[in-house]
Write a protein that holds these residues in place. Structure first.
Motif, mmCIF file in Angstrom:
data_model
loop_
_atom_site.group_PDB
_atom_site.id
_atom_site.type_symbol
_atom_site.label_atom_id
_atom_site.label_comp_id
_atom_site.label_asym_id
_atom_site.label_seq_id
_atom_site.Cartn_x
_atom_site.Cartn_y
_atom_site.Cartn_z
ATOM 1 N N LYS A 53 0.851 -1.180 0.000
ATOM 2 C CA LYS A 53 0.000 0.000 0.000
ATOM 3 C C LYS A 53 0.893 1.237 0.000
ATOM 4 C CE LYS A 53 -4.012 2.074 0.319
ATOM 5 N NZ LYS A 53 -5.015 1.986 -0.758
ATOM 6 N N SER A 54 0.583 2.226 -0.826
ATOM 7 C CA SER A 54 1.420 3.429 -0.911
ATOM 8 C C SER A 54 0.543 4.675 -0.854
ATOM 9 C CB SER A 54 2.237 3.424 -2.205
ATOM 10 O OG SER A 54 1.367 3.418 -3.326
ATOM 11 N N ILE A 55 1.179 5.836 -0.809
ATOM 12 C CA ILE A 55 0.473 7.115 -0.762
ATOM 13 C C ILE A 55 1.030 7.988 -1.884
ATOM 14 C CG2 ILE A 55 2.088 8.202 0.849
ATOM 15 C CD1 ILE A 55 -1.660 8.651 1.205
ATOM 16 N N PRO A 56 0.194 8.672 -2.650
ATOM 17 C CA PRO A 56 0.725 9.528 -3.720
ATOM 18 C C PRO A 56 1.443 10.750 -3.149
ATOM 19 C CG PRO A 56 -1.638 9.787 -3.554
ATOM 20 C CD PRO A 56 -1.287 8.656 -2.643
ATOM 21 N N SER A 57 2.427 11.236 -3.884
ATOM 22 C CA SER A 57 3.206 12.392 -3.418
ATOM 23 C C SER A 57 2.369 13.659 -3.373
ATOM 24 C CB SER A 57 4.420 12.598 -4.322
ATOM 25 O OG SER A 57 4.018 12.782 -5.671
ATOM 26 N N SER A 58 1.212 13.638 -3.980
ATOM 27 C CA SER A 58 0.324 14.819 -3.947
ATOM 28 C C SER A 58 -0.506 14.887 -2.667
ATOM 29 C CB SER A 58 -0.615 14.796 -5.154
ATOM 30 O OG SER A 58 -1.387 13.584 -5.145
ATOM 31 N N ALA A 59 -0.500 13.834 -1.848
ATOM 32 C CA ALA A 59 -1.316 13.802 -0.628
ATOM 33 C C ALA A 59 -0.707 14.702 0.443
ATOM 34 C CB ALA A 59 -1.415 12.365 -0.114
ATOM 35 N N GLY B 217 -2.527 14.932 6.555
ATOM 36 C CA GLY B 217 -3.811 14.425 7.056
ATOM 37 C C GLY B 217 -4.218 13.141 6.372
ATOM 38 N N GLU B 218 -4.058 13.063 5.049
ATOM 39 C CA GLU B 218 -4.385 11.841 4.316
ATOM 40 C C GLU B 218 -3.471 10.686 4.737
ATOM 41 O OE1 GLU B 218 -6.826 11.169 2.600
ATOM 42 O OE2 GLU B 218 -6.268 9.295 1.594
ATOM 43 N N VAL B 219 -2.195 10.997 4.976
ATOM 44 C CA VAL B 219 -1.253 9.962 5.451
ATOM 45 C C VAL B 219 -1.752 9.373 6.754
ATOM 46 C CG1 VAL B 219 1.077 9.570 6.344
ATOM 47 C CG2 VAL B 219 0.743 10.959 4.292
ATOM 48 N N ARG C 286 -6.250 3.585 9.136
ATOM 49 C CA ARG C 286 -7.191 2.635 8.534
ATOM 50 C C ARG C 286 -6.594 1.244 8.417
ATOM 51 N NH1 ARG C 286 -9.026 4.703 3.010
ATOM 52 N NH2 ARG C 286 -9.854 6.330 4.375
ATOM 53 N N TYR C 287 -5.321 1.160 8.008
ATOM 54 C CA TYR C 287 -4.725 -0.157 7.757
ATOM 55 C C TYR C 287 -3.783 -0.621 8.868
ATOM 56 C CZ TYR C 287 -6.529 0.532 3.059
ATOM 57 O OH TYR C 287 -7.354 0.745 1.982
ATOM 58 N N GLY C 288 -3.573 0.241 9.855
ATOM 59 C CA GLY C 288 -2.717 -0.159 10.964
ATOM 60 C C GLY C 288 -1.248 -0.229 10.599
ATOM 61 N N PHE C 289 -0.825 0.511 9.580
ATOM 62 C CA PHE C 289 0.571 0.499 9.160
ATOM 63 C C PHE C 289 1.404 1.439 10.025
ATOM 64 C CE2 PHE C 289 -0.712 -2.201 6.117
ATOM 65 C CZ PHE C 289 -1.153 -1.722 4.891
ATOM 66 N N SER C 290 2.724 1.193 10.060
ATOM 67 C CA SER C 290 3.654 2.085 10.755
ATOM 68 C C SER C 290 4.386 3.002 9.796
ATOM 69 C CB SER C 290 4.685 1.271 11.553
ATOM 70 O OG SER C 290 4.036 0.529 12.564
ATOM 71 N N ALA C 291 4.353 2.660 8.501
ATOM 72 C CA ALA C 291 5.044 3.480 7.505
ATOM 73 C C ALA C 291 4.424 3.241 6.141
ATOM 74 C CB ALA C 291 6.541 3.158 7.475
ATOM 75 N N ILE D 95 7.199 7.844 4.633
ATOM 76 C CA ILE D 95 6.630 8.619 5.732
ATOM 77 C C ILE D 95 6.206 7.650 6.830
ATOM 78 C CG2 ILE D 95 4.317 8.634 4.701
ATOM 79 C CD1 ILE D 95 5.809 11.586 6.630
ATOM 80 N N THR D 96 6.621 7.902 8.070
ATOM 81 C CA THR D 96 6.287 7.019 9.183
ATOM 82 C C THR D 96 5.131 7.589 9.995
ATOM 83 O OG1 THR D 96 7.828 8.074 10.716
ATOM 84 C CG2 THR D 96 8.715 6.315 9.334
ATOM 85 N N ARG D 97 4.479 6.709 10.749
ATOM 86 C CA ARG D 97 3.385 7.135 11.620
ATOM 87 C C ARG D 97 3.886 8.165 12.639
ATOM 88 N NH1 ARG D 97 -1.454 5.084 13.358
ATOM 89 N NH2 ARG D 97 -1.155 3.138 12.212
ATOM 90 N N GLN D 98 5.082 7.949 13.181
ATOM 91 C CA GLN D 98 5.616 8.853 14.191
ATOM 92 C C GLN D 98 5.757 10.265 13.638
ATOM 93 O OE1 GLN D 98 9.649 8.019 15.393
ATOM 94 N NE2 GLN D 98 9.353 8.900 17.429
ATOM 95 N N VAL D 99 6.298 10.383 12.427
ATOM 96 C CA VAL D 99 6.482 11.701 11.826
ATOM 97 C C VAL D 99 5.133 12.336 11.511
ATOM 98 C CG1 VAL D 99 7.363 12.901 9.787
ATOM 99 C CG2 VAL D 99 8.777 11.205 10.931
#
Length: 886
Positions: A320-326, A329-331, A337-342, A356-360
């Motif tokens: 699962k990834s996130i677009p660079s335009s996000a 907040g979307e991160v 939603r998916y319980g990911f750490s990064a 991008i990590t959850r901590q950041v």
């Protein structure tokens, strides 16, 4: 003409193989291509009879050679002048060797090459097949070569055919007593010294799950039999794989030995122009320094050491990834939603551009940055792997370099990812006990770095005996209190850089104040405690100080605020620091004394001379780190990592510097101005756009650059002239920084930076007066009118040394500079004999007249019109009369 030859620095296997080849080519001449190892030279000295069969190169007409027989070698660069012969058209080449074929090796019209322990074995089996019976002398010489190259048949490279060859040679009279005499020689004094240095410099690299030991040394003269020393070191330490590199004169001699098929030494050293077989190889290097060779070796080893577990076995897919335009907040929504750490951040074309990590993301949102683009705070500097990447490399990335999420790419496309959880699952699933998987020799915090004995050697080389003892005593107190104690920060960084730094900071896992008080009870020093922060200072009788702190972690309630502090472990304490190069720590307790802790890749960044922050919100949480980054970058000659520089510029552009208190900004500026050479840092501040953060009108044009350079020269001149005086050089540079500001802007900048009251007076009054004096001197120059000494004294006497140097720097005309310099060095020290008491004794009543008289006397003295006490008395009486006569 037929010629039998071998490689330069020949050994007993070369000798035995040449003697055997002589039986196959009776008309051939035996010629050594170059020097021999010491053991072989000693053999010829003690057994001169055998040397008669060999010719010297100068006795051979190389142009007449029609057939060249090579034994124990097939590389042109290792046969000296015979390389030209080997490549000459019409020369027939025969090769007898036991080394595997390498790229660029010579090919012969006839080749007998077998993967056995010695070239003698190849030739002995030819004897056996053809019914050739060696004489006892020949059998002895061949046995010498066989035993040397197989370690008396004990090396892992020894084959059944080597045993068969040994039996055949023994059967035909090989003298084992003679073999033992020449193979078991005592080491010379030089060899013992070299072996000791190799032991002290040995380090362990863990490559693909296998420990490879590297040892190196430098000597000014040639020391023979390096292979013998390598064998001794390997046997003493029971090493599975060893590479020894020694610079002797203008060359580096490299010897590799391996007991593991996974470490093919021949292939490794072939990359340095050498050769050999998988278990033993050597090389002679001329085009690299020893440091360059040592830096290149890990990369070469990673290429050739056979991997065990690979990334393809651990990775998760799809990803699962996130677009660079996000935005941030979307991160957060995706991570929750998916319980990911990064998450990997991908561009429109699918390329991975960041992580991008959850901590950041959570911290950024806490600082009200939810609408900011993910590109601002994603990690742009990250490592990727391929499906073939060995698991040990993954461990280095995830554990050693703290990269929690590793994309797996194939032909540039992300096909999977490996997380810290994936690695942990792999490690606890039992695979570590699988065949061929080695136990790590040292923890990930130390891998590839300095060992404790090397750190202790740095202590001995760079620290005074007194400080060494204090650090040992600190470790002993920590041991008694069951509190781990560590040297940390700049002291450790500069120690590894071999730079002097006597500002020692210690961190205690426990109560730092209790530790300091117990230390003071046992040793002559006193304690100054700060209970609010859990810190203390040990103050010694000679004035030396050591700062003690409790291991702590900190977090920021808002950007630019001071941190909130809580107690923690040494790792979390180091994680709160500014840059990776400042996260190194040295354990001082008991058996751990000298152990170097490197959780965040600090040693790597020291080697690469790069400055990196530990996390992406570093400059947001504490924007003053921007100034520290520039200061360290320029002082150490390092460079900002690309991602770190991007984060720094982002923090500036987003205005976080405005949230820092004036006092903290002023402190960072003065620290920069106190550097031995602050100019590069000042110029870098301007380059990165930081000056307007201090005041909107601040710039750094060419004129001001020249002013800073002139101020630097003035400061150096002053400190040379007055070595015992303490100069506040930062005041000079601060005046240069604001030199072009309008007088109305000075109060504004003083308020913004919360400038101390004493310095505000300097900015308000002395700065304005200094500018007036500069204009006065300029007018004097324009009229070509040199001021009298008394006039110079009147103009300049009210200024501090720092303002005087500022004036000196502002003056561009050399004559005016000489006037001011003359005042600083001579005129301001001028004094007169008479004073108020003397005037009173002369009958003058106290009052304003005293000032008038003393001023006149000083002016006349400065201008050279009076010189003695008598001159002063006469002048007073002449100008002011005798009081009794009034």
């Amino acid at each position: 003409m037929d010629v039998i030859t071998t490689h330069i620095n020949s050994d007993f296997d070369c000798l035995g193989a040449m003697v055997a080849a002589k039986r196959l080519y009776p008309e051939a001449e035996m010629v050594f291509a170059g020097a021999q190892e010491r053991s072989l030279r000693d053999f010829f000295l003690k057994s001169a009879f055998y040397a008669h069969s060999f010719k010297r190169i100068r006795d051979i007409d190389l142009d007449a050679v029609t057939r060249l027989i090579l034994v124990d070698v097939r590389q042109a660069e290792r046969i000296g002048p015979f390389a030209t012969v080997a490549r000459r058209p019409g020369v027939e080449l025969h090769i007898y060797d036991h080394h595997p074929l390498g790229e660029g090796d010579l090919r012969g019209a006839l080749e007998h090459v077998e993967p056995v322990g010695a070239t003698v074995t190849v030739l002995t089996h030819l004897f056996m097949e053809r019914g050739i019976v060696p004489t006892p002398e020949e059998a002895t010489l061949m046995m010498l070569g066989l035993y040397e190259d197989t370690g008396s048949l004990l090396f892992a490279s020894t084959t059944v055919r080597d045993f068969q060859a040994a039996a055949y040679l023994r059967e035909h009279g090989a003298n084992l007593n003679l073999v033992a005499d020449f193979l078991q020689q005592d080491l010379t004094t030089e060899q013992v010294s070299l072996l000791n240095e190799l032991i002290n410099t040995s380090t362990v690299l863990n490559i693909s799950g296998i420990d490879v030991t590297l040892a190196h040394a430098s000597v000014d003269r040639y020391v023979g039999d390096l292979a013998v020393l390598a064998h001794k070191l390997r046997d003493m330490e029971n090493l599975a794989a060893l590479i020894v590199a020694v610079r002797m004169e203008e060359r580096i001699f490299v010897v590799g030995r391996s007991r593991l098929p996974e470490v093919p030494m021949g292939a490794v050293l072939a990359e340095f122009g050498g050769g050999g077989h998988a278990f033993a190889a050597s090389a002679t290097v001329r085009d690299l320094t020893l440091i360059q060779l040592l830096e290149r070796l890990p990369t070469v080893l990673k290429r050739h050491v056979n991997p065990r577990w690979q990334a393809r076995h651990l990775m998760s897919a799809p990803v699962k990834s996130i677009p660079s335009s996000a935005d941030i907040g979307e991160v957060r929504r995706i991570l929750t939603r998916y319980g990911f750490s990064a998450l990997p951040v991908v561009a429109d074309d699918g390329a991975v551009v960041g992580i991008i990590t959850r901590q950041v993301a959570e911290k950024a949102a806490h600082h009200h940055l939810a609408e900011v683009s993910v590109r601002e705070y994603m990690t742009g500097e990250f490592r990727t792997v391929t499906p073939d990447t060995p698991v040990e490399h993954l461990k280095e990335l995830i554990v050693g370099e703290n990269q929690r999420f590793v994309p797996v790419l194939e032909e540039g496309r992300m096909i999977g990812a490996i997380t810290r959880t994936d690695l942990l699952r792999h490690l606890v699933s039992g695979v570590r006990s699988a065949p061929l998987v080695q136990q790590e020799a040292e923890p990930a915090t130390h891998r590839g770095g300095l060992k404790a004995r090397q750190v202790e050697r740095l202590f001995r080389e760079l620290l005074s005996p007194e400080l060494q003892q204090i650090l040992k005593d600190c470790g002993a107190v920590g041991e008694a209190l069951d509190m781990p104690v560590y040297a940390v920060g700049g002291f450790v960084r500069d120690l590894l850089l071999r730079q002097e730094n006597l500002d020692v900071d210690l961190v205690v896992e426990g109560n730092g104040i209790a530790f300091a008080e117990e230390f003071a009870r046992r040793h002559p020093c006193r304690v100054r405690s700060h209970h609010k922060f859990g810190t203390a200072i040990l103050i010694f009788p000679d004035g030396g100080k050591i700062d003690i702190a409790s291991a702590r972690m900190e977090y920021y309630l808002e950007p630019g605020a001071l941190p909130t502090v809580e107690h923690s472990s040494i790792k979390l304490d180091l994680y709160r620091r500014d840059f990776t190069i400042n996260t190194l720590a040295i354990a001082l307790n008991g058996k751990r004394h000298g152990e170097l802790l490197d959780f965040f890749g600090g040693q790597r960044d020291l080697r690469e001379k790069v400055l990196r922050v530990l996390h992406n919100l570093s400059f947001v949480e504490d924007p003053t780190r921007v100034f520290r980054a520039i200061r360290f970058e320029q002082r150490l000659g390092f460079h900002l990592g690309a991602h770190t520089e991007s984060l720094l510029k982002s923090a500036i552009q987003m205005g976080f510097m405005s949230r820092v208190s004036g006092a903290r900004l002023f402190n960072e500026l003065t620290i920069i101005f106190k550097e031995a050479n602050p100019l590069p840092a000042v110029f870098r501040l301007a380059e990165l756009g930081l000056l307007p953060c201090i005041h909107s009108a601040l710039t750094l044009g060419e004129r001001k650059r020249r002013l800073f350079e002139a101020a630097s020269q003035a400061v150096l001149w002053y400190e040379f002239q007055h070595p015992k005086k303490v100069l506040q050089r930062w005041e000079v540079y601060f005046l240069c920084l604001i030199s072009d500001l309008d007088y109305r802007a000075v109060p504004t900048i003083a308020r913004r930076l919360d400038v101390p009251a004493r310095f505000r007076e300097l900015l308000r009054a002395q700065r304005g007066q200094a500018h007036r004096v500069i204009r006065q001197l300029a007018r004097r120059l324009g009229r070509d009118q040199e001021p009298r000494p008394s006039e110079l004294h009147r103009m300049l006497s009210g200024f501090s040394d720092e303002v005087l140097l500022y004036i000196l720097a502002r003056l561009s005309d050399e004559r005016a500079r000489q006037w001011v310099a003359h005042y600083i060095t001579h005129l301001r020290h001028t004094s007169i004999h008479l004073d108020g008491h003397a005037l009173k004794e002369m009958g003058f009543p106290p009052g304003p007249l005293y000032k008038k008289i003393l001023s006149l006397l000083l002016a006349e003295r400065l201008d050279g019109r009076i010189h003695s006490l008598e001159d002063e008395i006469a002048l007073v009486q002449r100008r002011f009369g005798r009081p009794g006569a009034r």
